[in-house]
Motif scaffolding. Structure first.
Motif, PDB file in Angstrom:
ATOM      1  N   ALA A 122       0.807  -1.161  -0.008  1.00  0.00           N
ATOM      2  CA  ALA A 122       0.071  -0.173   0.622  1.00  0.00           C
ATOM      3  C   ALA A 122       0.624   1.282  -0.007  1.00  0.00           C
ATOM      4  O   ALA A 122       0.862   2.178  -1.062  1.00  0.00           O
ATOM      5  CB  ALA A 122      -1.328  -0.578   0.716  1.00  0.00           C
ATOM      6  N   HIS A 123       1.464   1.147   1.150  1.00  0.00           N
ATOM      7  CA  HIS A 123       3.241   2.438   0.876  1.00  0.00           C
ATOM      8  C   HIS A 123       3.319   2.924  -0.631  1.00  0.00           C
ATOM      9  O   HIS A 123       3.641   3.771  -0.930  1.00  0.00           O
ATOM     10  CB  HIS A 123       3.954   2.556   2.255  1.00  0.00           C
ATOM     11  CG  HIS A 123       4.761   2.958   1.720  1.00  0.00           C
ATOM     12  ND1 HIS A 123       4.721   4.619   2.541  1.00  0.00           N
ATOM     13  CD2 HIS A 123       5.898   3.644   1.868  1.00  0.00           C
ATOM     14  CE1 HIS A 123       5.575   5.318   2.518  1.00  0.00           C
ATOM     15  NE2 HIS A 123       6.129   4.538   2.354  1.00  0.00           N
ATOM     16  N   ALA A 124       3.963   1.706  -0.831  1.00  0.00           N
ATOM     17  CA  ALA A 124       4.557   1.912  -2.627  1.00  0.00           C
ATOM     18  C   ALA A 124       3.294   2.575  -3.227  1.00  0.00           C
ATOM     19  O   ALA A 124       3.848   2.879  -4.481  1.00  0.00           O
ATOM     20  CB  ALA A 124       5.322   0.743  -2.728  1.00  0.00           C
ATOM     21  N   LEU A 125       2.147   1.830  -3.057  1.00  0.00           N
ATOM     22  CA  LEU A 125       0.871   2.483  -4.052  1.00  0.00           C
ATOM     23  C   LEU A 125       0.193   4.262  -3.700  1.00  0.00           C
ATOM     24  O   LEU A 125      -0.312   4.653  -4.390  1.00  0.00           O
ATOM     25  CB  LEU A 125      -0.281   1.930  -4.783  1.00  0.00           C
ATOM     26  CG  LEU A 125      -0.110   0.608  -4.455  1.00  0.00           C
ATOM     27  CD1 LEU A 125      -1.426  -0.514  -4.339  1.00  0.00           C
ATOM     28  CD2 LEU A 125       0.504   0.121  -5.892  1.00  0.00           C
ATOM     29  N   GLY A 126       1.162   4.538  -2.795  1.00  0.00           N
ATOM     30  CA  GLY A 126       1.122   6.054  -2.325  1.00  0.00           C
ATOM     31  C   GLY A 126      -0.201   6.277  -1.803  1.00  0.00           C
ATOM     32  O   GLY A 126      -0.671   7.349  -0.594  1.00  0.00           O
ATOM     33  N   VAL A 127      -0.339   5.230  -0.635  1.00  0.00           N
ATOM     34  CA  VAL A 127      -1.579   5.495  -0.203  1.00  0.00           C
ATOM     35  C   VAL A 127      -1.064   5.698   1.150  1.00  0.00           C
ATOM     36  O   VAL A 127       0.070   5.369   2.136  1.00  0.00           O
ATOM     37  CB  VAL A 127      -1.974   3.740   0.353  1.00  0.00           C
ATOM     38  CG1 VAL A 127      -3.276   3.312   1.857  1.00  0.00           C
ATOM     39  CG2 VAL A 127      -2.830   2.969  -0.594  1.00  0.00           C
ATOM     40  N   GLN A 128      -2.129   6.514   1.881  1.00  0.00           N
ATOM     41  CA  GLN A 128      -1.932   6.720   2.874  1.00  0.00           C
ATOM     42  C   GLN A 128      -2.322   6.231   4.660  1.00  0.00           C
ATOM     43  O   GLN A 128      -1.204   5.911   5.453  1.00  0.00           O
ATOM     44  CB  GLN A 128      -2.281   8.737   3.402  1.00  0.00           C
ATOM     45  CG  GLN A 128      -0.964   9.735   1.983  1.00  0.00           C
ATOM     46  CD  GLN A 128      -1.591  11.296   1.687  1.00  0.00           C
ATOM     47  OE1 GLN A 128      -2.606  11.527   2.478  1.00  0.00           O
ATOM     48  NE2 GLN A 128      -0.626  11.280   1.150  1.00  0.00           N
ATOM     49  N   ARG A 129      -3.769   5.750   4.322  1.00  0.00           N
ATOM     50  CA  ARG A 129      -4.504   5.551   5.452  1.00  0.00           C
ATOM     51  C   ARG A 129      -5.282   4.180   4.285  1.00  0.00           C
ATOM     52  O   ARG A 129      -5.244   3.660   3.915  1.00  0.00           O
ATOM     53  CB  ARG A 129      -5.117   6.478   5.819  1.00  0.00           C
ATOM     54  CG  ARG A 129      -4.841   7.177   6.823  1.00  0.00           C
ATOM     55  CD  ARG A 129      -5.901   8.664   6.585  1.00  0.00           C
ATOM     56  NE  ARG A 129      -6.373   9.143   5.202  1.00  0.00           N
ATOM     57  CZ  ARG A 129      -5.652  10.148   4.406  1.00  0.00           C
ATOM     58  NH1 ARG A 129      -4.407  10.956   5.159  1.00  0.00           N
ATOM     59  NH2 ARG A 129      -5.753  10.402   3.830  1.00  0.00           N
TER      60      ARG A 129
END
Length: 144
Positions: A87-94
Motif C-alpha cells: 500500500a505504501h508503495a502505491l502511495g496509500v496514506q491510510r
C-alpha cells in the motif's frame, strides 16, 4: 518462521480465495470487481491471503486470512506488514478496515478504532461498507 512470499492473484485464482473466505465467514461476493488486488502468501506452503481495495490515498485492507493450522506463529503480523508495504508503495496514506472478530489483533498492529460515519466517502461507498459487512463491524484506520 520461514521466509514468506507474496504472489498477486490472477482473476482465475479468485475462486480459491473465495472458498477460504466463505469458510471463514468473510465477504467474498465482490472479489472480481475493479480496483482490488489480492495476494496469496506462502512460507513452505500456502499460509494465507490478503488484499487492498480502492484507489488514492485511502484504501481498504481486505480479506486478511491466515489458514487455521498456521495461526499463532506471527504469520498474520507478517502478512499485514507486507500488505502495508504494498500500500505504501502505491502511495496509500491510510488503510481502513472492517472486522467483526479481529479488532484486538489489528489494534496491536497500530490500527485505531474510528467512527464509521467519519469514513472518507470513497471508503464509505464500497460494497464492504455499504452491504457486505454488518453495521456492527468494528471500523479501524491506520496512517502509513
Amino acid at each position: 518462521m520461514m521466509a514468506m512470499t507474496a504472489t498477486r492473484l490472477e482473476a482465475s485464482e479468485l475462486a480459491g480465495l473465495a472458498w477460504f473466505l466463505d469458510n471463514a465467514n468473510l465477504p467474498s461476493a465482490d472479489l472480481a470487481e475493479p480496483d482490488r488486488v489480492f495476494f496469496r502468501f506462502d512460507a513452505d506452503r500456502l499460509v494465507g491471503y490478503g488484499g487492498l481495495e480502492g484507489g488514492g490515498a485511502d484504501r481498504l485492507l481486505r480479506s486478511v486470512l491466515v489458514l487455521p493450522e498456521r495461526r499463532g506463529a506471527g504469520i498474520g503480523h507478517a502478512l499485514v506488514a507486507a500488505l502495508e508495504q504494498e500500500a505504501h508503495a502505491l502511495g496509500v496514506q491510510r488503510l481502513h478496515l472492517l472486522t467483526t472478530t479481529a479488532a484486538p489483533f489489528f489494534q496491536t498492529l497500530g490500527y485505531a478504532a474510528a467512527d464509521r460515519h467519519a469514513a472518507p466517502s470513497a471508503i464509505a461507498a464500497t460494497r464492504e461498507f455499504s452491504s457486505l459487512c454488518p453495521a456492527s463491524a468494528n471500523y479501524l484506520v491506520k496512517a502509513l
